[in-house]
Scaffold this active site. Structure first.
Site, PDB file in Angstrom:
ATOM      1  CB  THR A  12      11.547 150.118  69.803  1.00 19.51           C
ATOM      2  OG1 THR A  12      10.586 150.241  70.838  1.00 19.51           O
ATOM      3  CG2 THR A  12      10.889 149.375  68.639  1.00 19.51           C
ATOM      4  CG  ASP A  13      10.509 148.638  74.968  1.00 18.73           C
ATOM      5  OD1 ASP A  13       9.981 149.324  74.069  1.00 18.73           O
ATOM      6  OD2 ASP A  13      10.372 148.901  76.189  1.00 18.73           O
ATOM      7  CD  GLU A  14       6.353 150.873  71.170  1.00 23.15           C
ATOM      8  OE1 GLU A  14       5.513 150.630  70.297  1.00 23.15           O
ATOM      9  OE2 GLU A  14       6.429 151.962  71.753  1.00 23.15           O
TER      10      GLU A  14
ATOM     11  CE1 TYR B 141       8.703 153.079  65.824  1.00 26.42           C
ATOM     12  CE2 TYR B 141       7.911 152.122  67.875  1.00 26.42           C
ATOM     13  CZ  TYR B 141       8.929 152.704  67.143  1.00 26.42           C
ATOM     14  OH  TYR B 141      10.161 152.905  67.703  1.00 26.42           O
ATOM     15  CB  SER B 142       5.938 147.429  67.491  1.00 30.49           C
ATOM     16  OG  SER B 142       4.594 147.038  67.461  1.00 30.49           O
TER      17      SER B 142
ATOM     18  CE  LYS C  20      12.948 150.796  65.101  1.00 30.27           C
ATOM     19  NZ  LYS C  20      14.000 151.696  64.553  1.00 30.27           N
TER      20      LYS C  20
END
Ligand code: NAD
Ligand code: DAU
Length: 349
Positions: free
Chosen positions: A131-133, A156-157, A160
């Site tokens: 993800t971009d996060e 979350y980020s 990831k």
């Protein structure tokens, strides 16, 4: 013939990737491994589940013994890894669930692939979908490039980002052939209505308030999910081993503006007077640590692989609304039961 494992294929993006592979590559055997958590739903693949080149297996990437047996039985040529816990708000209330699946589960999968492929890494590929996060939050200007430093801000980020680091570490340390992509916000059919757009579509239908966090000024870069699936296909087949590709829609919207556009489309489709749905907008307590702006610079994938978004946003949003209105049973099924408990807990009503 190729044997491709897609993890998380019963989820939102996964089902579009599985469908694309089944249809476009009839000579491949496509295996979908999914634990069927609250976000996984076999109804998402009803139209293709009878295909001869499709196999579904219910299994958990946190179970390393199961994965070892599974890999040794099937001898996959490639893995496209999408299985994850994916909702930021849930990561705020239960960070460890995200560490478990996104970090531990990903490392289990890397280990299983490495064990089987060791000694013959040629023509194998472990593709990690991210993800971009992971890049954090932007101010008013600038874009995320593949070279932007990681600066994750939510559980979350952070999970990831950690999984991305592990995937790259496995290439550096064990020479596992990998590729990573980092994509912006997806929208489209089959998205679970915990995420902003399907949640608002469902609430507008039922004349329920539309919870906008903070002032609604946060910005996201939206991409139609089938365009993401196409990018994944191109990266899997033409991407350079070891590379990272950013995927985005060149399509930034403030949350409040996107919800207002959605309201006007819904008014028209539901035959309501213009302005009716907008009255449902309600500003609520902001998400903790809410990232302000995401924006992807997707020029590398465009220049190197020729990929670009195919749909104009307004067209994609109309298509999405039509899908949710035509698939009432799907929406009713996924918003019954546990969803109601989640909703009351998250929005305290
Ligand atoms: P989703 O939550 O809709 O689906 C996740 C799927 O993974 C579900 O089918 C679930 O059952 C499965 N799963 C969860 N835990 C599992 C486990 N332990 N073992 C096996 N399967 C498990 O997520 P999504 O929105 O489709 O996202 C897919 C991937 O793409 C994620 O890795 C996410 O980080 C990434 N991503 C999502 C977006 C987006 O906008 N949705 C954007 C960029 C990247
Ligand atoms: O950028 C890619 C990411 O996009 C993916 O990695 C994630 O898996 C995916 O969930 C998505 O994360 P966001 O947090 O950006 O998506 P979400 O739909 O939850 O929220 C979009 C924006 O809308 C965000 O700024 C928060 C806001 N929001 C969200 C909800 C659910 C609201 O204002 N109200 C809400 O009720």
């Amino acid at each position: 013939m190729k044997k491709v494992l897609i993890t998380g294929g019963a989820g939102f993006i996964g089902n579009h990737v599985v469908r694309l592979f089944i249809k476009k590559y009839p000579d491949y055997q496509v295996y979908n491994l999914d634990a069927l958590t609250y976000a996984g739903n076999l109804e998402n693949l009803k139209d293709v589940e009878q295909s001869e080149n499709y196999h579904f297996l219910k299994g958990d990437i946190n179970d390393s013994l199961y994965l070892d047996e599974f890999f040794s039985k099937h001898q996959f040529d490639g893995v496209i890894h999408l299985a994850a816990e994916s909702h930021v708000d849930r990561s705020i209330s239960d960070p460890l669930a995200f560490v478990k699946t996104n970090v531990f589960g990903t490392v289990n999968l890397l280990n299983a692939a490495l064990k089987i492929w060791k000694g013959n890494l040629e023509d194998k590929l472990f593709y990690h979908v991210s993800t971009d996060e992971v890049y954090g939050s932007l101010g008013e200007t600038g874009y995320f490039l593949e070279t932007t430093s990681y600066d994750p801000q939510s559980p979350y980020s952070a999970s990831k980002a950690s999984s991305d680091h592990f995937v790259r570490a496995y290439q550096n340390t064990y020479k596992l052939p990998i590729v990573v992509s980092n994509c912006s916000n997806n929208y489209g059919p089959y998205q679970f209505p915990e995420k902003l757009l399907p949640l608002c579509i469902n609430n507008i239908k039922h004349n329920k308030s539309l919870p906008i966090y903070g002032k609604g000024e946060n910005i996201r870069d939206w991409l139609f999910v089938e365009d993401h699936a196409r990018a994944i296909d191109q990266i899997f087949h033409q991407g350079k081993v070891g590379e990272t590709y950013n995927i985005g829609g060149f399509n930034e919207w403030k949350n409040i503006d996107i919800v207002k556009l959605l309201c006007s489309i819904m008014d028209r489709k539901l035959g309501r007077e213009t302005g009716t749905s907008e009255k449902l907008i309600t500003y609520v307590t902001d998400r903790a640590g809410h990232d302000m702006r995401y924006a992807i610079d997707a020029s590398k994938i465009k220049a190197e692989l020729g990929w670009e978004p195919s749909l104009q946003f307004e067209e994609g949003l109309e298509k999405t609304v039509d899908w949710y209105l035509q698939n009432e049973d799907w929406l009713n099924n996924v918003t019954s039961g546990n969803y109601q408990d989640y909703y009351s807990e998250q929005y305290q009503n």
